[in-house]
Design an enzyme around this catalytic site. Structure first.
Site, PDB file in Angstrom:
ATOM      1  N   LYS A  16       1.157   4.454  -2.799  1.00 20.87           N
ATOM      2  CA  LYS A  16       0.890   5.870  -2.524  1.00 20.87           C
ATOM      3  C   LYS A  16       2.133   6.731  -2.822  1.00 20.87           C
ATOM      4  CE  LYS A  16      -3.406   5.282  -1.322  1.00 20.87           C
ATOM      5  NZ  LYS A  16      -4.520   5.763  -2.162  1.00 20.87           N
ATOM      6  N   TYR A  62       0.835  -1.210   0.000  1.00 23.16           N
ATOM      7  CA  TYR A  62       0.000   0.000   0.000  1.00 23.16           C
ATOM      8  C   TYR A  62       0.872   1.263   0.000  1.00 23.16           C
ATOM      9  CZ  TYR A  62      -3.382   3.434   1.810  1.00 23.16           C
ATOM     10  OH  TYR A  62      -4.180   4.548   1.985  1.00 23.16           O
TER      11      TYR A  62
HETATM   12  P1  NAP Z   1     -13.180   2.676   2.099  1.00 21.39           P
HETATM   13  O1  NAP Z   1     -14.116   3.177   3.130  1.00 21.39           O
HETATM   14  O2  NAP Z   1     -12.682   1.285   2.198  1.00 21.39           O
HETATM   15  O3  NAP Z   1     -13.808   2.914   0.651  1.00 21.39           O
HETATM   16  C1  NAP Z   1     -13.092   2.494  -0.471  1.00 21.39           C
HETATM   17  C2  NAP Z   1     -13.842   2.906  -1.698  1.00 21.39           C
HETATM   18  O4  NAP Z   1     -13.098   2.438  -2.832  1.00 21.39           O
HETATM   19  C3  NAP Z   1     -15.218   2.275  -1.744  1.00 21.39           C
HETATM   20  O5  NAP Z   1     -16.112   3.166  -2.352  1.00 21.39           O
HETATM   21  C4  NAP Z   1     -14.974   1.055  -2.630  1.00 21.39           C
HETATM   22  O6  NAP Z   1     -16.124   0.611  -3.329  1.00 21.39           O
HETATM   23  C5  NAP Z   1     -13.974   1.634  -3.605  1.00 21.39           C
HETATM   24  N1  NAP Z   1     -13.269   0.584  -4.327  1.00 21.39           N
HETATM   25  C6  NAP Z   1     -12.527  -0.439  -3.828  1.00 21.39           C
HETATM   26  N2  NAP Z   1     -12.087  -1.220  -4.834  1.00 21.39           N
HETATM   27  C7  NAP Z   1     -12.575  -0.679  -5.978  1.00 21.39           C
HETATM   28  C8  NAP Z   1     -12.481  -1.026  -7.344  1.00 21.39           C
HETATM   29  N3  NAP Z   1     -11.821  -2.121  -7.754  1.00 21.39           N
HETATM   30  N4  NAP Z   1     -13.103  -0.251  -8.246  1.00 21.39           N
HETATM   31  C9  NAP Z   1     -13.789   0.843  -7.862  1.00 21.39           C
HETATM   32  N5  NAP Z   1     -13.929   1.221  -6.582  1.00 21.39           N
HETATM   33  C10 NAP Z   1     -13.319   0.470  -5.662  1.00 21.39           C
HETATM   34  O7  NAP Z   1     -11.868   3.570   2.004  1.00 21.39           O
HETATM   35  P2  NAP Z   1     -11.551   5.090   2.422  1.00 21.39           P
HETATM   36  O8  NAP Z   1     -10.948   5.049   3.762  1.00 21.39           O
HETATM   37  O9  NAP Z   1     -12.696   5.975   2.111  1.00 21.39           O
HETATM   38  O10 NAP Z   1     -10.343   5.379   1.390  1.00 21.39           O
HETATM   39  C11 NAP Z   1     -10.541   5.991   0.157  1.00 21.39           C
HETATM   40  C12 NAP Z   1      -9.195   6.402  -0.405  1.00 21.39           C
HETATM   41  O11 NAP Z   1      -8.521   7.213   0.539  1.00 21.39           O
HETATM   42  C13 NAP Z   1      -8.261   5.253  -0.727  1.00 21.39           C
HETATM   43  O12 NAP Z   1      -7.502   5.551  -1.881  1.00 21.39           O
HETATM   44  C14 NAP Z   1      -7.366   5.205   0.503  1.00 21.39           C
HETATM   45  O13 NAP Z   1      -6.101   4.621   0.231  1.00 21.39           O
HETATM   46  C15 NAP Z   1      -7.245   6.684   0.795  1.00 21.39           C
HETATM   47  N6  NAP Z   1      -6.851   6.980   2.174  1.00 21.39           N
HETATM   48  C16 NAP Z   1      -7.648   6.659   3.211  1.00 21.39           C
HETATM   49  C17 NAP Z   1      -7.236   6.968   4.498  1.00 21.39           C
HETATM   50  C18 NAP Z   1      -8.085   6.642   5.688  1.00 21.39           C
HETATM   51  O14 NAP Z   1      -7.543   6.642   6.805  1.00 21.39           O
HETATM   52  N7  NAP Z   1      -9.363   6.382   5.537  1.00 21.39           N
HETATM   53  C19 NAP Z   1      -6.014   7.605   4.724  1.00 21.39           C
HETATM   54  C20 NAP Z   1      -5.227   7.916   3.628  1.00 21.39           C
HETATM   55  C21 NAP Z   1      -5.655   7.616   2.356  1.00 21.39           C
HETATM   56  P3  NAP Z   1     -17.108  -0.523  -2.698  1.00 21.39           P
HETATM   57  O15 NAP Z   1     -17.844   0.159  -1.582  1.00 21.39           O
HETATM   58  O16 NAP Z   1     -17.985  -0.903  -3.830  1.00 21.39           O
HETATM   59  O17 NAP Z   1     -16.222  -1.631  -2.240  1.00 21.39           O
END
Ligand code: NAP
Length: 256
Positions: A165, A161
């Site tokens: 990034k 991961y």
């Molecule tokens: P999350 O709650 O797990 O949501 C992930 C989203 O990505 C969901 O809408 C999921 O769709 C979608 N997704 C997963 N696989 C996919 C695919 N193959 N095609 C299209 N959509 C897909 O994650 P989040 O925490 O909101 O994170 C969103 C982004 O922010 C990611 O890039 C993550 O790395 C980044 N991020 C998050 C954090 C954090 O702490 N939350 C921190 C830094 C960066 P489904 O619902 O259909 O599975």
């Protein structure tokens, strides 16, 4: 609008958000709509997010749900075509979709490696390409990539991961320089831990949450709105001279 003051409005603009069904994608889609944009929702399963679409419409914006599994280049390309056919253009792309399963380095299998790179990096790359072609034709665009503080600092069990990034941060610079002549800006946002469905299973553990907060000088984890504010800013006319940047939203984690 006077040129003497920064303009944060997205009125009349079209934004495509990938991975929009929940978490940061959902929060950013709503914030972009609140700032005035009509929204194309990229969805792993187009049959989801009806409630989100209704919320966006309730803000007075147009919305389109698109089948857009980021591991499927055919779906990425078709979704972009459908968005352009429906709205006529795409001004803003938020490459949000991402996965981060724990992967202890000594146990990573080829399929684990390929899965995370497929969604986070290959998906981001080819969505940028598909939308970038449209933005080049329209001579305007704002691409915002969802990075992470994990692109700058190591998180144990997350080497794959973290690598995706870090690559996204560099891709952000590469595309920013290559597409600047077309009036396209490319930036990234790099959040610390944000409360989303994707992180709640860890942040619900009080010991884990305390260990995270101990590393954040501002003393709290984030909410999606903390990230959405930066996304709206980078998408707005106020940010028109910013490109190639990765904006940390980490409460000071990487500064300490
Ligand atoms: P999350 O709650 O797990 O949501 C992930 C989203 O990505 C969901 O809408 C999921 O769709 C979608 N997704 C997963 N696989 C996919 C695919 N193959 N095609 C299209 N959509 C897909 O994650 P989040 O925490 O909101 O994170 C969103 C982004 O922010 C990611 O890039 C993550 O790395 C980044 N991020 C998050 C954090 C954090 O702490 N939350 C921190 C830094 C960066 P489904 O619902 O259909 O599975």
């Amino acid at each position: 609008m006077s040129k003497d003051y920064p303009n944060f409005s997205l009125a009349g603009q079209i934004a495509l958000v990938t991975g929009a069904s929940r978490g940061l994608g959902r929060g950013c889609a709503l914030a972009l709509a609140h700032a005035g944009a009509d929204i194309a929702l990229g969805l792993r399963d187009v049959n989801t997010a009806a409630d989100l679409a209704a919320e966006i419409e309730a803000l007075g914006r147009r919305v389109l749900r698109l089948q857009m599994d980021m591991t499927r280049l055919d779906q990425i390309r078709r979704a972009v075509e459908q968005a352009v056919a429906h709205f006529g253009r795409i001004d803003i792309l938020l490459n949000n979709a991402g996965v981060g399963p724990p992967n202890p380095a000594e146990q990573v299998r080829e399929e684990d490696f390929d899965f995370t790179l497929g969604v986070n990096l290959k998906g981001t790359y080819f969505a940028s390409q598909a939308v970038g072609r449209q933005m080049i034709a329209q001579k305007y665009g704002r691409i915002i990539n969802m990075s992470s503080q994990a692109g700058l600092v190591a998180l144990p069990t997350e080497s794959v991961y973290c690598m995706t990034k870090a690559a996204i941060n560099h891709l952000t610079k590469c595309l920013a320089v290559e597409w600047a002549p077309h009036h396209i800006t490319v930036n990234a946002v790099a959040p610390t831990f944000i409360k989303t469905p994707g992180t709640e299973k860890w942040l619900d553990d009080p010991d884990f949450k305390a260990s995270v907060i101990a590393r954040i000088p501002l003393g709290r984890v984030g909410e999606p709105v903390d990230v959405a504010g930066a996304v709206v800013f980078l998408a707005s006319p106020a940010a028109s001279l910013i490109t190639g940047a990765t904006l940390l939203i980490d409460g000071g984690w990487t500064a300490s």
